[in-house]
Every structure is written in structure tokens, then in C-alpha cells.
Design a protein around this motif. Sequence first.
Motif, short mmCIF file in Angstrom:
data_model
loop_
_atom_site.label_atom_id
_atom_site.label_comp_id
_atom_site.label_asym_id
_atom_site.label_seq_id
_atom_site.Cartn_x
_atom_site.Cartn_y
_atom_site.Cartn_z
N PRO A 105 -4.77 -1.34 4.50
CA PRO A 105 -3.65 -1.10 3.62
C PRO A 105 -4.04 -0.98 2.19
CG PRO A 105 -3.68 -3.17 5.10
CD PRO A 105 -5.12 -2.48 5.25
N ARG A 128 4.74 -5.42 -2.47
CA ARG A 128 4.74 -5.18 -1.12
C ARG A 128 5.88 -5.58 -0.46
NH1 ARG A 128 1.61 -2.85 2.58
NH2 ARG A 128 -0.30 -2.94 1.18
N GLU A 144 4.17 1.54 5.28
CA GLU A 144 4.12 0.80 4.23
C GLU A 144 5.23 0.91 2.96
OE1 GLU A 144 0.18 -0.64 2.96
OE2 GLU A 144 -0.55 1.13 3.57
N PRO A 176 0.82 5.20 7.03
CA PRO A 176 -0.39 4.90 7.58
C PRO A 176 -0.98 6.21 8.33
CG PRO A 176 1.09 3.60 8.78
CD PRO A 176 2.01 4.42 7.74
N ASN A 187 -3.35 1.33 11.33
CA ASN A 187 -2.03 1.03 10.86
C ASN A 187 -2.12 -0.54 10.25
OD1 ASN A 187 0.58 -0.51 11.12
ND2 ASN A 187 1.21 1.77 11.26
N HIS A 188 -1.18 -0.65 9.16
CA HIS A 188 -1.56 -1.94 8.29
C HIS A 188 -0.77 -2.98 9.22
CE1 HIS A 188 2.55 -0.19 7.77
NE2 HIS A 188 2.98 -1.39 7.19
N GLN A 189 -0.08 -2.65 10.21
CA GLN A 189 0.64 -3.86 10.79
C GLN A 189 -0.18 -3.91 12.31
OE1 GLN A 189 2.86 -5.87 9.93
NE2 GLN A 189 4.63 -5.00 8.81
#
Length: 383
Positions: A39, A67, A75, A92, A355-357
Motif C-alpha cells: 500500500p 486514507r 486505494e 493497485p 492488493n492492499h486489501q
Amino acid sequence: MAPTAGAEHVLDRDEMDPGVRALLRRKAEKVAAHATYSPIDTADVENLLRDFFADESPRSTVRDVQRMGGGASKEQFLFSLDDAPYVLRLDPIETAAETDRRREFEVLNTYSTWVPAPRAIWLDESGSRLGQPAMIMNFVAGVTKPTAPATGPNVTGLGTSFPQDLRAKLAPQFVHTLADLHRVDWRELDLPSFHAPAPGTTQAALWQVNWMSRVWRDDHVQDSPVVAVVDRWLRRHLPVCESPVMVHGDYRTGNFLFDESTGRITAILDWEWAHLGDHHEDLGWMTQRLYMTHQGGTDLVCGLLERDELIEAYERDSGRKVDRATLRWYEIYNAYKSMAITLATSVKAARDGANHQDALLSWLGPAGYRFATELCAMLEEEG
């Protein structure tokens, strides 16, 4: 529902919306070249924005970058530019829903005139200036679900309940806004990145099946016989789309903002799936069981109104007829689409660290088995 007559083209998996074909090609190239995704840091976002606006608006000042929570695909950051709030959406490497920033930019710019929606203002389609493909739009105030008492799970839009007085205000707007979206003549608008399926044919449905078939083929981490059966059924029963409309693609509770004090819908969000297609598709998305809320002994679509109520209100507001067999096809198709998003793309993106999630995407994965179960039940009902 009888098989589509004379549909020799139903097995042509290459017949696809040209924009989607290009999107999937770019995705494959991006995924092949990627390393593990981290991220982006808020301080780095602030520096990127300052460099960006040094060119776009040299006298402006970027501040208060933070954020934003939520979202399984992009994001998102809130920031101020000369004290006016804006939202930055960054791609992302992989997401739960691979989509096109230019299309989202075009549809927001065009349809925010006709329906409540944010207005997209800046676009970095390639990511050459902001590091990743990105879009900046104005911030719209509102909430996605009642704040007190807390309702539903953490993922907005799933199991959301509304107090009766708030539901009475939101439900008519929810339906009327969708009718307005479908009523606008897209042929008169500036939408160069969009491609229309041929009216009076099954092309709209085939394009969608081929899209999700390709997504499943590219992203699945485990084979499923359910997918093969459903894919075959969908192709044998493609419905005709007489008059394509702009389809939102993710129209549901959780994807609109409202003012809690007045009950006014302030914005429809998440237009990234927007495309030209059949109006039944949006209806078939929101009537999935995942977006039903059982309240007071009644199943409510998106926590707002009963299924028959929704259909009657939509027909009245839009002037369009809802064909029940076509709606059923799109309910089955959308469950297939949801299975591909959750059990294929989300799991793959989380597994690959793209991915950030990743925690949320892993959580979404098991939901794919629920869609598989529902698909089996729906096909059994169809005989």
C-alpha cells in the motif's frame, strides 16, 4: 426458458466489448510484470499530489491527505485543494474488479449532470504521473448506512437495514434514480470509450458472459464444475436486448450516499462497472440474495423494498417493461459474475499479494461458495 433459436455464435468466446477486451489484455500484462504490492504511504501520496498539481494548478495548495476506509478494489484518499475536498482513486496491481479508469471518468463526467454522482475532474489513465492509474473527483458528503443503531456487517451493503421512516424516503429515490440513468439517451452524449451491443440481438448478454468467462479462466485458483454448467446454461438461453442503456453494474445499497437528517440520496458511487447493455442487468444485480435483508418477516431488496414492489416501481418510473424470464437470466448471470469476483479474482489477488486489501479479499473468497450453491438452486428451478 427455451434455448435461444439460431444462436450459432453462442460458443464464440472472443466476441466481446472491445473496451473490455483491451482492459483484460492490459490486466494480463500488468499481472505478469508485477512484484508484491505494498500500500502506498500517505506521505508519498501527498508528494505525488503536490507534483501533479504543480502542473495542473500551480497556485493551489494540497493539504490534509488521509486514507479513506472501505473498498475492495481501489486505494482511496481524501485531500483538500485550496480547502475544497477531493477524492483520489488509485489502482493497485490486481483488484476484486478489474475496470477501466477512462470509462469511469467519462461516465461520471457525463451522468453526474443527470443523476446524483461525484464529478470526475482529473485523470491519469496510465499512472505516469501519480504512480498508478488514477482519477480525482469531488467529494460528496453522506453515509452509506444508518449510523445508529449500527446495522449489518462491516462490509457495506450486505444485510443493511433501514428504519421504516428512512426506508420510505430512500426507496422511491433509489428506484427513480436508476430509471433516470436508464432513460438518458447515451447516443447523444460524449462517451468515446464505450461500445454498444447491437439492439434487437443477444449480443449484450453474450458480451457479459464472455467477460466473466474470461475472468474465471484467467483468475481461478481451483476448478469448479458449477462454472462449466452455468456457463453452458447462460449461453443456451441468451436473452435479446431490444434497446441498450447505460448499465451501472453495481447498483445497490452500500453504493449510494445519503443525508441521514433529510433522507436525500446525495450520490451514486462506484461506477467502475458501467457499460452499455440490458436494463435487466442492474435489476438482476440488486435482487441477488446477498443484497436482500430479512426484516419484519419480509425479504427486502437492498433493505429497501420487496421484489415485486421494486419491479412495479421501476416499470412505472422508467416506462420500460421488465421481462421476468430475462430478469431471471440476469439474476443467474450476476450470481456467476459474483462467484468469479469472489472465488477467483479476489482469492488470486490476495494469494499473490497484489492488493492492499488482502485480508478483505480473503474474507470475500468463501462467499463464492454461497454463490455456487445459489446457482445450483436456480438452475434446478429452471429445469
